[in-house]
Design a protein around this motif. Structure first.
Motif, PDB file in Angstrom:
ATOM      1  N   UNK A  98       0.863  -1.184   0.000  1.00  0.00           N
ATOM      2  CA  UNK A  98       0.000   0.000   0.000  1.00  0.00           C
ATOM      3  C   UNK A  98       0.894   1.226   0.000  1.00  0.00           C
ATOM      4  N   UNK A  99       0.645   2.157  -0.911  1.00  0.00           N
ATOM      5  CA  UNK A  99       1.505   3.337  -1.057  1.00  0.00           C
ATOM      6  C   UNK A  99       0.772   4.596  -0.599  1.00  0.00           C
ATOM      7  N   UNK A 100       1.421   5.345   0.261  1.00  0.00           N
ATOM      8  CA  UNK A 100       0.885   6.631   0.699  1.00  0.00           C
ATOM      9  C   UNK A 100       1.075   7.658  -0.416  1.00  0.00           C
ATOM     10  N   UNK A 101       0.007   8.424  -0.680  1.00  0.00           N
ATOM     11  CA  UNK A 101       0.068   9.468  -1.712  1.00  0.00           C
ATOM     12  C   UNK A 101       0.101  10.836  -1.034  1.00  0.00           C
ATOM     13  N   UNK A 102       1.275  11.482  -0.983  1.00  0.00           N
ATOM     14  CA  UNK A 102       1.373  12.764  -0.270  1.00  0.00           C
ATOM     15  C   UNK A 102       0.548  13.871  -0.919  1.00  0.00           C
ATOM     16  N   UNK A 103       0.248  13.747  -2.209  1.00  0.00           N
ATOM     17  CA  UNK A 103      -0.526  14.801  -2.885  1.00  0.00           C
ATOM     18  C   UNK A 103      -1.976  14.830  -2.430  1.00  0.00           C
ATOM     19  N   UNK A 104      -2.423  13.775  -1.766  1.00  0.00           N
ATOM     20  CA  UNK A 104      -3.817  13.697  -1.328  1.00  0.00           C
ATOM     21  C   UNK A 104      -3.993  14.064   0.143  1.00  0.00           C
ATOM     22  N   UNK A 164      15.127  -5.521  -3.277  1.00  0.00           N
ATOM     23  CA  UNK A 164      14.170  -6.578  -3.612  1.00  0.00           C
ATOM     24  C   UNK A 164      13.689  -7.424  -2.438  1.00  0.00           C
ATOM     25  N   UNK A 165      14.484  -7.669  -1.345  1.00  0.00           N
ATOM     26  CA  UNK A 165      13.944  -8.478  -0.245  1.00  0.00           C
ATOM     27  C   UNK A 165      12.669  -7.919   0.383  1.00  0.00           C
ATOM     28  N   UNK A 166      12.394  -6.619   0.217  1.00  0.00           N
ATOM     29  CA  UNK A 166      11.175  -6.035   0.771  1.00  0.00           C
ATOM     30  C   UNK A 166       9.950  -6.299  -0.108  1.00  0.00           C
ATOM     31  N   UNK A 167      10.150  -6.779  -1.325  1.00  0.00           N
ATOM     32  CA  UNK A 167       9.049  -6.850  -2.279  1.00  0.00           C
ATOM     33  C   UNK A 167       7.915  -7.760  -1.829  1.00  0.00           C
ATOM     34  N   UNK A 168       8.228  -8.824  -1.046  1.00  0.00           N
ATOM     35  CA  UNK A 168       7.185  -9.763  -0.649  1.00  0.00           C
ATOM     36  C   UNK A 168       6.405  -9.310   0.572  1.00  0.00           C
ATOM     37  N   UNK A 169       6.829  -8.236   1.223  1.00  0.00           N
ATOM     38  CA  UNK A 169       6.197  -7.819   2.474  1.00  0.00           C
ATOM     39  C   UNK A 169       4.756  -7.373   2.237  1.00  0.00           C
ATOM     40  N   UNK A 170       3.804  -7.860   3.036  1.00  0.00           N
ATOM     41  CA  UNK A 170       2.421  -7.399   2.915  1.00  0.00           C
ATOM     42  C   UNK A 170       2.179  -6.087   3.648  1.00  0.00           C
ATOM     43  N   UNK A 171       3.152  -5.628   4.409  1.00  0.00           N
ATOM     44  CA  UNK A 171       3.050  -4.365   5.121  1.00  0.00           C
ATOM     45  C   UNK A 171       3.869  -3.306   4.377  1.00  0.00           C
ATOM     46  N   UNK A 172       3.555  -2.043   4.634  1.00  0.00           N
ATOM     47  CA  UNK A 172       4.154  -0.947   3.879  1.00  0.00           C
ATOM     48  C   UNK A 172       5.371  -0.329   4.528  1.00  0.00           C
TER      49      UNK A 172
END
Length: 391
Positions: A98-104, A164-172
């Motif tokens: 999940x990515x935080x959008x600072x513009x919002x 890349x090791x972070x790619x599988x994480x379900x948390x942000x």
């Protein structure tokens, strides 16, 4: 997770604040023994935690919100780090989070500086090699909420690149809960709540996936999640280079046995963001020698050890770690035999990795111990408390 922070402005050293003991009142909870009761401005809240499993218990994480209007961000509540950082729309590699959008967010403020974090331990059981666990960050300020508690103007970091090791994480991302990150002089989320009147402590009930219902209680203690009376031990003094939850241990044991290496005094870090156990090479091999001579290093993953998977269930492997309470009495925290295996090696599925990784210069326990004990992390009292978890 433990990390080293390198900034464009130089090394960012976080200084531990010296927090004077204060009286606290925990609504619907039990105050630590020896403290008087006094009403505070904020009451404790409990945050449900999910388990990142992947065949073994790896990591626990829960939701917070950031920005105005709030955007939900899942994070690891990590006692081995100081700051808050999470994936953002500025990170092209963060597509699985999940990515935080600072513009919002109308309350977002760009901090204007960049930095990198290189982790010494990761969220999985694989060893960290070089800089393979690294985040690139941009500083910022925004409103943060957890469990209905809101802190405006919190210093945080947006992830703009990750390895890349972070790619599988379900948390942000990661919310640091080290003693320095919680102190009233810090600029983080928890520090803001403490300044608003929340008791400066939290407790963790992180359980095996089969049990579930894991939780973080911010500002209090959930007495329904443990048996008996918690035992408290004073944490070691912190400094600019040492901001960890750390206790002195006079001895280790395996199945009630010990030796000259294991009776050496050591300082042990408690890190909710690390899955397994790290000891120096000689300590690791001394422990394994008392379990089975057939536990051997895996040269394909330096620092790891393993044994044939079909032998794991027959091996008694209760690891005991001794500590001394604030009253001067000894007590043991144990890791049961069920934690010995953390799953098959990818390069050899018939061999199972064992729970301790060798890491010279670091003595650390993580989720493999904490999920069997209810833990209390008391910044005001500069102490940690433990009781058997109600599983």
């Amino acid at each position: 997770m433990l990390r080293i922070i390198a900034s464009t402005l130089g090394l960012l050293c976080l200084v531990q604040a010296q927090v004077a003991p204060q009286t606290i009142r925990l609504e619907s909870r039990v105050a630590p023994r020896g403290t008087s009761l006094k009403r505070r401005a904020l009451n404790p809240v409990t945050v449900p935690l999910a388990d990142f499993f992947l065949g073994t218990d790896l990591q626990w994480f829960g939701n917070m919100t950031v920005g105005t209007p709030p955007q939900t961000i899942p994070v690891v509540f990590d006692t081995g780090s100081d700051t808050l950082e999470f994936a953002s729309t500025l990170c092209p590699e963060c597509v699985n989070q999940v990515q935080f959008d600072p513009t919002k967010s109308s309350t977002f403020q760009d901090g204007g500086t960049t930095s990198t974090i290189t982790f010494a331990t990761g969220g999985g059981v694989d060893p960290v090699v070089g800089d393979n666990y690294q985040l690139t960050l941009r500083s910022a300020i925004d409103t943060v909420s957890v469990g209905g508690l809101t802190a405006p103007g919190v210093s945080l970091f947006l992830v703009t690149n990750q390895t890349s090791p972070f790619d599988i994480d379900p948390y942000s991302g990661i919310q640091g809960l080290s003693p320095s990150g919680i102190s009233a002089r810090a600029q983080g989320f928890f520090a803001s709540l403490v300044n608003q009147g929340l008791p400066s402590l939290f407790s963790m009930y992180i359980t095996p996936k089969a049990v579930g219902n894991a939780e973080l209680t911010i500002g209090g203690i959930d007495t329904t999640k443990f048996t008996g009376t918690p035992i408290f031990a004073s944490i070691l003094p912190t400094s600019q280079l040492n901001t960890a939850w750390q206790l002195k241990s006079p001895a280790l044991s395996v199945n009630g046995k010990t030796n000259s290496i294991l009776t050496r005094s050591r300082s042990i870090i408690f890190d909710s963001g690390t899955s397994n156990v790290l000891f120096s090479t000689d300590t690791t091999e001394a422990i394994y020698a008392l379990i089975s001579p057939d536990i051997k290093p895996n040269p394909n993953e330096p620092g790891t050890y393993g044994i044939a998977c079909d032998r794991i269930s027959s091996l008694p492997a209760v690891i005991g770690i001794s500590f001394t309470s604030q009253h001067g009495t000894p007590f043991n925290l144990t890791i049961p035999s069920s934690e010995l295996s953390v799953g098959p090696f990818a390069n050899d599925p018939s061999t199972c990795q064992t729970l301790i990784n060798a890491f010279d210069g670091l003595e650390l326990v993580g989720g493999s111990l904490l999920k069997h004990w209810f833990s209390i992390w008391d910044v005001e009292g500069q102490r940690m408390g433990f009781a058997p978890a109600r599983l």
